[in-house]
Every structure is written in C-alpha cells, then in structure tokens.
Motif scaffolding. Structure first.
Motif, mmCIF file in Angstrom:
data_model
loop_
_atom_site.group_PDB
_atom_site.id
_atom_site.type_symbol
_atom_site.label_atom_id
_atom_site.label_comp_id
_atom_site.label_asym_id
_atom_site.label_seq_id
_atom_site.Cartn_x
_atom_site.Cartn_y
_atom_site.Cartn_z
ATOM 1 N N THR A 34 0.968 8.265 8.175
ATOM 2 C CA THR A 34 0.734 7.551 9.440
ATOM 3 C C THR A 34 2.009 7.514 10.266
ATOM 4 O OG1 THR A 34 1.177 5.434 8.364
ATOM 5 C CG2 THR A 34 -1.129 6.159 8.482
ATOM 6 N N HIS A 66 2.910 -0.662 -0.651
ATOM 7 C CA HIS A 66 2.530 0.728 -0.881
ATOM 8 C C HIS A 66 2.561 1.037 -2.362
ATOM 9 C CE1 HIS A 66 3.669 0.455 3.311
ATOM 10 N NE2 HIS A 66 3.083 1.613 3.552
ATOM 11 N N SER A 179 -2.033 2.720 9.753
ATOM 12 C CA SER A 179 -3.283 2.648 8.995
ATOM 13 C C SER A 179 -4.253 1.644 9.617
ATOM 14 C CB SER A 179 -2.975 2.229 7.551
ATOM 15 O OG SER A 179 -2.349 0.957 7.523
ATOM 16 N N GLY A 223 0.769 -10.194 12.214
ATOM 17 C CA GLY A 223 1.740 -9.355 12.917
ATOM 18 C C GLY A 223 1.193 -8.743 14.183
HETATM 19 O O1 TXA Z 1 0.419 2.884 8.525
HETATM 20 C C1 TXA Z 1 0.890 1.764 8.238
HETATM 21 O O2 TXA Z 1 0.167 0.800 7.963
HETATM 22 C C2 TXA Z 1 2.408 1.628 8.262
HETATM 23 C C3 TXA Z 1 2.963 2.534 7.164
HETATM 24 C C4 TXA Z 1 4.443 2.397 6.993
HETATM 25 O O3 TXA Z 1 2.289 2.291 5.966
HETATM 26 N N1 TXA Z 1 2.827 0.269 8.072
HETATM 27 C C5 TXA Z 1 2.662 -0.703 9.011
HETATM 28 O O4 TXA Z 1 3.183 -1.938 8.672
HETATM 29 O O5 TXA Z 1 2.106 -0.516 10.070
HETATM 30 P P1 TXA Z 1 3.439 -3.124 9.712
HETATM 31 O O6 TXA Z 1 4.287 -4.116 9.020
HETATM 32 O O7 TXA Z 1 3.960 -2.601 10.996
HETATM 33 O O8 TXA Z 1 2.025 -3.766 9.905
HETATM 34 C C6 TXA Z 1 1.454 -4.497 8.877
HETATM 35 C C7 TXA Z 1 0.314 -5.325 9.395
HETATM 36 C C8 TXA Z 1 0.802 -6.547 10.141
HETATM 37 O O9 TXA Z 1 0.064 -6.700 11.338
HETATM 38 C C9 TXA Z 1 0.503 -7.683 9.159
HETATM 39 O O10 TXA Z 1 0.276 -8.882 9.805
HETATM 40 C C10 TXA Z 1 -0.721 -7.144 8.430
HETATM 41 O O11 TXA Z 1 -0.446 -5.786 8.280
HETATM 42 N N2 TXA Z 1 -0.872 -7.722 7.099
HETATM 43 C C11 TXA Z 1 -0.168 -7.440 5.988
HETATM 44 N N3 TXA Z 1 -0.554 -8.226 4.971
HETATM 45 C C12 TXA Z 1 -1.528 -9.022 5.436
HETATM 46 C C13 TXA Z 1 -2.318 -10.071 4.880
HETATM 47 N N4 TXA Z 1 -2.162 -10.472 3.618
HETATM 48 N N5 TXA Z 1 -3.238 -10.676 5.677
HETATM 49 C C14 TXA Z 1 -3.402 -10.290 6.950
HETATM 50 N N6 TXA Z 1 -2.664 -9.323 7.534
HETATM 51 C C15 TXA Z 1 -1.742 -8.704 6.803
#
Ligand code: TXA
Ligand code: MG
Length: 315
Positions: A34, A66, A179, A223
């Motif tokens: 991604t 991951h 993703s 986020g």
């Molecule tokens: O493609 C992707 O998903 C990339 C690659 C590096 O894997 N990662 C990515 O991570 O986009 P980030 O941190 O930019 O976005 C993660 C999102 C955030 O909006 C966060 O709030 C949500 O995932 N998230 C993670 N854990 C969560 C949870 N337990 N409950 C609700 N939302 C969650």
C-alpha cells in the motif's frame, strides 16, 4: 532520541540490518503493497513511542499491527468466523479491527488503550521477510511526518524525514493507497476507512454488503482526522477544467492542458497507485493550487476520493 540511528541513512539497508534495528528498539521504514510504513516492535513501548516522536504525531492514535501470517495474528486478536473468512484476503491491503486477545503482549500505546487491535498481513515479500526475521509483530503507521502525504517510494520517506530514518527500499508501492479498514464485531463488519481493497470485492467474498461507519460512529478510526494526507498546495476537487493559476490533475482522456494525469486510460488501480506520488511531484514543483478532475465513486474510486477530500480539507 531512539527514533534516529547512527548508520548513514543514505545507504541501502538489508533485511537483516533492518531487523536488527527493530529488535534493538529502533524505528525503521519498510515497504508494503500500500504505502511505506514506519515500523517498530509492537511489543516494545519505547520503540512504539519512537514512532510518534519521529512522525511528530500530536496524539496517540492506535497503530496497525503488521503480522507475518495468520498464526501470528491469532496470537494477538480474537478471530470470529467472519474475521477468519476476511483473513483470506491476507496477505493483502485489508486491516481488521478485532478484539484484543488477553496476554497478547502488545504495548498499550499500539492500541491507544482500546480493547481492539487493527491487524494486517502485508502483501510485500520484503515486509513479510522483515517481520518473520524480527519474529515479532510490527506496529507501523504510514512513514510520513504527521499530516503530510503518505510515501509510496523509499525516496519520499528519506525526503520526508530529511534522511533521519533508515529505510528498507522495496521500490514503488503497488497499490499506492492505504489498506481498507474493517471493524469486525462478531458477525458484523463495518468499513472504517476506504482503501486499496474495494468494498464491493469484500462484500462479494462474504456474500453481503459492507456498511460504511457513520462519521459520528462510536466505533471509528480515531486517526481519521478531516485534514490529512495534506500536500502543501491547495486542492480544488471535481474540477472539469483548470482555472487561471491552477495546475490541472487529470483523470482519463482530457481536452485540457494537464500538469499530470492519474491515469490517461481512466484505470482506477493505476490512479490509486499514482495518487500520492503525483501529489508529491506536483507539490515539489511549488504550485500553489491544484485542480483535480472528477474521479468516479466506484471500486477504488472510493479510497481515492476519500484521500483527495482529506488532502483538500481546510487546515
Ligand atoms: O496501508 C496501511 O494501512 C498503512 C501501511 C503502512 O500498512 N498503514 C496505515 O497506518 O495507514 P495509519 O497509522 O496511517 O492508519 C491507521 C488507521 C488510523 O486511522 C487508526 O485510527 C486506525 O487505523 N486504527 C488502528 N487501530 C484501530 C482500532 N483498534 N480501532 C479503530 N481504528 C484503529
Ligand atoms: Mg497515515
């Protein structure tokens, strides 16, 4: 600061070197299908803190964990039958938000204290090799300074952090947008973020439609700030033609002079793959205003329009 290291960040890293850094509690950027992720050992609180420090992320949003395979993922989260069905998309651009397993050993900072965890198995040979070599799950947000565009090349990561972050270079990312995120509660799945796996494809696999979480939903991706993925230039969306002083970002065949075209043939996969790179490149030319052609809301168009809307939001 734990987020930096003494190696010359301009030198290409090997998987073994990247794994050694991660095992030592450092951060290291790595490729996925991604976007590039800024990784750290998800079981090491100091290492995870270094992600926030490095990104300049203002608050603790939960991070995606991951894993190398489904087995590693099952050590961290509870999988309902529906979650197991969805895990057939792994390795792939689908993040599942699932109940955190007791004794999973993850740092609280990864889940921001929630009782759920976002997990995926990335579809990139270097990412899989890296996680397997480290032998622990890796927490990783996109490898960009907070609020900036997500990187789809190692060069963009180096530039974004001014060479302070070591990068495992896997070439340009194939999908180009993040993703798709689904929250799975029992036999219910709700989309929290549109992404590289089209909602219709998921619906087809599970044999029913996938709802989109309401903006004020309790189970939301914390986020998902309105303004995000931001280029320096101002964006005007759904523009059929550029106005004076605007660079035109076209999609499909166009009669107008375009600074760039997300996909001359109108292919949404190609447009998703190029989206962040094209925005990075246009930004680097110093343009102040970018007019973006309409992108159809089908398939990956949902994720592309979502990212464009955030990039265009007032900030
Ligand atoms: O493609 C992707 O998903 C990339 C690659 C590096 O894997 N990662 C990515 O991570 O986009 P980030 O941190 O930019 O976005 C993660 C999102 C955030 O909006 C966060 O709030 C949500 O995932 N998230 C993670 N854990 C969560 C949870 N337990 N409950 C609700 N939302 C969650
Ligand atoms: Mg991000």
């Amino acid at each position: 600061m734990t987020g930096t290291h003494e190696l010359n960040a301009a030198e290409p890293l090997t998987v073994a070197e990247a794994a050694a850094l991660l095992r030592a509690g450092r951060v290291c950027a790595f490729p996925t299908e991604t976007v590039y992720g800024l990784g750290a050992d998800a079981t090491n609180p100091d290492a995870v803190l270094a992600i926030y420090e490095t990104k300049g992320r203002p608050r603790f949003n939960p991070l995606i964990v991951h894993c190398a395979n489904l087995g590693m993922a099952r050590g961290i989260a509870e999988f309902s039958p529906l979650a197991l069905k969805l895990a057939r998309f792994w390795p792939g651009p689908l993040t599942l938000v699932l109940p955190l397993k007791a004794g999973a050993g993850l740092s609280d900072i990864v889940t921001a204290g929630l009782d759920t965890v976002g997990i995926r198995v990335p579809d990139h040979p270097l990412a899989l090799e890296l996680i397997a070599t480290v032998g622990r799950p890796l927490a990783a947000p996109s490898a960009n300074p907070s609020g900036k565009l997500s990187p789809t090349t190692a060069e963009q990561v180096r530039k974004g952090f001014a060479g302070r972050v070591p990068v495992l270079d896997g070439g340009p990312c194939r999908a180009g947008v993040e993703s798709t995120i689904l929250a799975v509660t029992g036999d219910e799945a709700v989309q929290l973020r549109a992404g590289a796996l089209a909602r219709a494809t998921i619906a087809q696999a599970i044999g029913r439609p996938v709802a989109v979480a309401a903006h004020d939903a309790k189970v939301a991706a914390p986020g998902m700030l309105a303004s995000h993925y931001a280029p320096n230039a101002r964006l005007r969306l759904n523009a059929d033609r550029p106005e004076a002083g605007e660079a035109y970002l076209a999609f499909g065949p166009t009669a107008h002079a375009a600074a760039a075209n997300l996909s001359p043939s109108g292919d949404l996969h190609e447009a998703a793959r190029h989206l962040f790179s094209v925005l990075h490149a246009l930004d680097a030319t110093g343009v102040h205003r970018i007019a973006v052609a309409p992108i159809p809301m089908i398939g990956l168009g949902e994720a592309i329009n979502d990212r464009l809307k955030r990039a265009a939001a007032p900030r």
